[in-house]
Scaffold this motif. Sequence first.
Motif, PDB file in Angstrom:
ATOM      1  N   VAL A   1     -36.938 -31.773 -18.645  1.00 45.17           N
ATOM      2  CA  VAL A   1     -36.581 -31.192 -17.349  1.00 45.17           C
ATOM      3  C   VAL A   1     -36.069 -29.779 -17.576  1.00 45.17           C
ATOM      4  O   VAL A   1     -35.184 -29.540 -18.424  1.00 45.17           O
ATOM      5  CB  VAL A   1     -35.514 -32.028 -16.631  1.00 45.17           C
ATOM      6  N   ILE A   2     -36.620 -28.862 -16.843  1.00 42.38           N
ATOM      7  CA  ILE A   2     -36.213 -27.451 -16.942  1.00 42.38           C
ATOM      8  C   ILE A   2     -35.759 -26.995 -15.549  1.00 42.38           C
ATOM      9  O   ILE A   2     -36.476 -27.206 -14.561  1.00 42.38           O
ATOM     10  CB  ILE A   2     -37.375 -26.567 -17.424  1.00 42.38           C
ATOM     11  N   ASN A   3     -34.563 -26.403 -15.432  1.00 40.73           N
ATOM     12  CA  ASN A   3     -34.033 -25.873 -14.166  1.00 40.73           C
ATOM     13  C   ASN A   3     -34.233 -24.368 -14.113  1.00 40.73           C
ATOM     14  O   ASN A   3     -33.989 -23.656 -15.101  1.00 40.73           O
ATOM     15  CB  ASN A   3     -32.546 -26.195 -14.024  1.00 40.73           C
ATOM     16  N   ALA A   4     -34.695 -23.899 -12.985  1.00 34.89           N
ATOM     17  CA  ALA A   4     -34.877 -22.447 -12.767  1.00 34.89           C
ATOM     18  C   ALA A   4     -34.324 -22.086 -11.385  1.00 34.89           C
ATOM     19  O   ALA A   4     -34.544 -22.817 -10.416  1.00 34.89           O
ATOM     20  CB  ALA A   4     -36.353 -22.079 -12.875  1.00 34.89           C
ATOM     21  N   THR A   5     -33.615 -20.988 -11.280  1.00 35.90           N
ATOM     22  CA  THR A   5     -32.990 -20.547 -10.014  1.00 35.90           C
ATOM     23  C   THR A   5     -33.874 -19.504  -9.348  1.00 35.90           C
ATOM     24  O   THR A   5     -34.409 -18.597 -10.021  1.00 35.90           O
ATOM     25  CB  THR A   5     -31.600 -19.953 -10.272  1.00 35.90           C
TER      26      THR A   5
ATOM     27  N   ILE B   1     -44.240 -22.471 -19.850  1.00 38.20           N
ATOM     28  CA  ILE B   1     -44.488 -23.681 -20.648  1.00 38.20           C
ATOM     29  C   ILE B   1     -45.586 -23.371 -21.668  1.00 38.20           C
ATOM     30  O   ILE B   1     -46.373 -22.430 -21.503  1.00 38.20           O
ATOM     31  CB  ILE B   1     -44.913 -24.874 -19.772  1.00 38.20           C
ATOM     32  N   PHE B   2     -45.639 -24.172 -22.785  1.00 40.59           N
ATOM     33  CA  PHE B   2     -46.657 -23.974 -23.820  1.00 40.59           C
ATOM     34  C   PHE B   2     -47.102 -25.338 -24.354  1.00 40.59           C
ATOM     35  O   PHE B   2     -46.443 -26.370 -24.154  1.00 40.59           O
ATOM     36  CB  PHE B   2     -46.112 -23.100 -24.961  1.00 40.59           C
ATOM     37  N   GLN B   3     -48.246 -25.317 -25.079  1.00 40.41           N
ATOM     38  CA  GLN B   3     -48.830 -26.545 -25.620  1.00 40.41           C
ATOM     39  C   GLN B   3     -48.079 -26.931 -26.900  1.00 40.41           C
ATOM     40  O   GLN B   3     -48.200 -26.286 -27.925  1.00 40.41           O
ATOM     41  CB  GLN B   3     -50.317 -26.351 -25.925  1.00 40.41           C
ATOM     42  N   ALA B   4     -47.290 -28.000 -26.827  1.00 43.93           N
ATOM     43  CA  ALA B   4     -46.485 -28.421 -27.976  1.00 43.93           C
ATOM     44  C   ALA B   4     -47.324 -29.133 -29.039  1.00 43.93           C
ATOM     45  O   ALA B   4     -47.040 -29.045 -30.232  1.00 43.93           O
ATOM     46  CB  ALA B   4     -45.353 -29.330 -27.505  1.00 43.93           C
ATOM     47  N   ASP B   5     -48.358 -29.858 -28.635  1.00 46.29           N
ATOM     48  CA  ASP B   5     -49.201 -30.607 -29.578  1.00 46.29           C
ATOM     49  C   ASP B   5     -50.643 -30.205 -29.342  1.00 46.29           C
ATOM     50  O   ASP B   5     -51.220 -30.488 -28.291  1.00 46.29           O
ATOM     51  CB  ASP B   5     -49.035 -32.113 -29.361  1.00 46.29           C
ATOM     52  N   PRO B   6     -51.286 -29.549 -30.330  1.00 48.31           N
ATOM     53  CA  PRO B   6     -52.667 -29.094 -30.125  1.00 48.31           C
ATOM     54  C   PRO B   6     -53.637 -30.236 -29.848  1.00 48.31           C
ATOM     55  O   PRO B   6     -54.709 -30.011 -29.291  1.00 48.31           O
ATOM     56  CB  PRO B   6     -53.000 -28.395 -31.451  1.00 48.31           C
TER      57      PRO B   6
ATOM     58  N   ARG C   1     -49.323 -33.092 -17.253  1.00 48.08           N
ATOM     59  CA  ARG C   1     -49.014 -33.231 -15.820  1.00 48.08           C
ATOM     60  C   ARG C   1     -47.598 -32.686 -15.574  1.00 48.08           C
ATOM     61  O   ARG C   1     -46.662 -33.061 -16.267  1.00 48.08           O
ATOM     62  CB  ARG C   1     -49.106 -34.706 -15.414  1.00 48.08           C
ATOM     63  N   ILE C   2     -47.474 -31.814 -14.584  1.00 42.77           N
ATOM     64  CA  ILE C   2     -46.200 -31.138 -14.319  1.00 42.77           C
ATOM     65  C   ILE C   2     -45.730 -31.505 -12.900  1.00 42.77           C
ATOM     66  O   ILE C   2     -46.494 -31.376 -11.931  1.00 42.77           O
ATOM     67  CB  ILE C   2     -46.334 -29.611 -14.430  1.00 42.77           C
ATOM     68  N   GLY C   3     -44.501 -32.012 -12.793  1.00 41.71           N
ATOM     69  CA  GLY C   3     -43.902 -32.336 -11.492  1.00 41.71           C
ATOM     70  C   GLY C   3     -42.869 -31.256 -11.080  1.00 41.71           C
ATOM     71  O   GLY C   3     -42.071 -30.814 -11.919  1.00 41.71           O
TER      72      GLY C   3
ATOM     73  N   TRP D   1     -55.088 -26.955 -21.365  1.00 39.78           N
ATOM     74  CA  TRP D   1     -55.141 -25.837 -22.297  1.00 39.78           C
ATOM     75  C   TRP D   1     -56.487 -25.793 -23.018  1.00 39.78           C
ATOM     76  O   TRP D   1     -57.053 -26.837 -23.339  1.00 39.78           O
ATOM     77  CB  TRP D   1     -54.053 -25.982 -23.367  1.00 39.78           C
ATOM     78  N   ALA D   2     -56.994 -24.649 -23.278  1.00 41.03           N
ATOM     79  CA  ALA D   2     -58.129 -24.484 -24.179  1.00 41.03           C
ATOM     80  C   ALA D   2     -57.579 -24.604 -25.595  1.00 41.03           C
ATOM     81  O   ALA D   2     -56.711 -23.815 -25.989  1.00 41.03           O
ATOM     82  CB  ALA D   2     -58.797 -23.132 -23.969  1.00 41.03           C
TER      83      ALA D   2
END
Length: 562
Positions: A4-8, A19-24, A30-32, A58-59
């Motif tokens: 969970v990431i909070n942004a104002t 966001i970035f691809q953590a596992d190639p 899916r982003i909520g 991601w490519a």
Amino acid sequence: GAEVINATTDASGHATVEIFQADPKVPSARIGIQVIRAPLPGTGEQLVLGHGTTQVTWASADITIETSGPSTATMGSSVTFQIQVNNPGSATARDVTVAARVPSGLTFAGSQPTATSTGQQTEWALGNIDPGGSRTIRVNYTVARAGTLDYCATVRTAEGLRSEHCSRIQVASAEAVLDLQLTGPNKATVGDKITFEVVVINRGSATATGLILTDRFDPGFQHLGDTKGTRQIAYSSLGDLQPGARSNPVPIEFTIVAAGRQSHEVEVKGDGGLIVRRSATVDVRQNPAGSGGVDPNTSMPAGAAIDITKESPRQARVGDRILMKIVAMNVGNVDLRQVQVEEVFPKELNPLPRQDGRKLDRQTLRWTLDSLPAGQRKVLNVEYECTAATDLNSARTITTITAGNLTRTHEAFLEILNGAAPSESGTGGRLPAAGPHPNIELTIAGPDWPIRLGDLISYPASIVNKGQGSDSQLLLEVTFPPELTPDLDRINDRLRTKNIRASQINQTLRFSPIREIRSGELINLTLFFTANRAGTATIRAQLTSDHLPEPLTVDRQTTIAP
């Protein structure tokens, strides 16, 4: 487990999240999203104003590797492995490297593309591989050790991708495998000179060295090189044979001195226990010009039939005089004239003179019977002096009766011992038995189901001594019908460790005498025949010995389907 990431939001209501691809290896996520109002002063409660979801793809690169190569090899050979690297992903795989772990049994001999080899590891730098692209590596090795070897290769990329694959190769020790071709005539006449040709072939994967060729032959053959009368000759100039090579033909010339079925066996031995054997048999007829007999090409009339038997001791001592009784028989219903009888004897026996019309020619006695009426027999007594010791296999006499195109042969074996003979008591030439008695049993097994034409049939035979004492001078004969053809090479190959040898006389297999069978001892033999005619085939095995009061006889029947 989602992060969970909070942004104002700013004054205009915008908020940014990177966001970035953590596992190639995970190509999408899916982003909520939830929009939440800050708590009102004094309440501490948040209010969700709205929510939604989105999918991010991601490519990305992917990487696979596969090794392939021969499943078997021999020591000293060269093998090639192929390494296939693929990028089935949707992005470029960067800085691709491949490393192969080389087992101790392989020595690097080069590759395409060029590799860096350090100790037991070989590496290739393949650079970038585009989406859907591939690279192929071909690498050569020399096989240096026998055994099971695992060849493994690993691929890595700058993105952290990794894959591995292994191939297994079974390495056999390089060895030479000898084969032998023996060609020559199968029919001859007494007095002929005949030539056999021997070619040795190396069908193995290593050089055959130290090759020695030996030919052992029946008394009916004479060879100029056999100056000591041992009935064998040896050649040691065959040289080495590389894999797949053939020797120069080796001619072996014999002079035929006796009628009947005369055989010889060629054996080639080499370093490292190499051995191969082949045998050949020649049907020899009397020479009418030299014996005054009937032309052997003359077909006898229907009803003509002959046979021959012989009574002789099985054991004697040096200096003894022994009597052998030859019985020539007309078992047909036609009177016969000019019947030829001859006996080939070993050098350890010296025939004593007798006025019965015989002729002596080196190691052969010959008689011409002017007439032999139907149903009659003629007894010819031969007295020999035993001049030297020998074993059962060497002191063999071969007796043949010939009338026109009819020929029958009988073999007898004699063991000549050194020293004085013990006393005898009515044993008919055999040494008396003493102490516990043997109990000999003979069994023959075989297929209980129909056999097809051309099939190879095996008949396991067993001789066992269930008694408390030993038996000696066991003689086994196996008669077989025209439906079966014996495979002498295969039979004798199985017997070579038992000091027993089989020979064929017409429709009978005769085995060299078994000198002794001890209490509890079991002797196994295997008879091999090829089915060549449909019908019911019966083989009959007969065993005699010094202690058997009468021969043991066992029949075995086999059905051959058309």
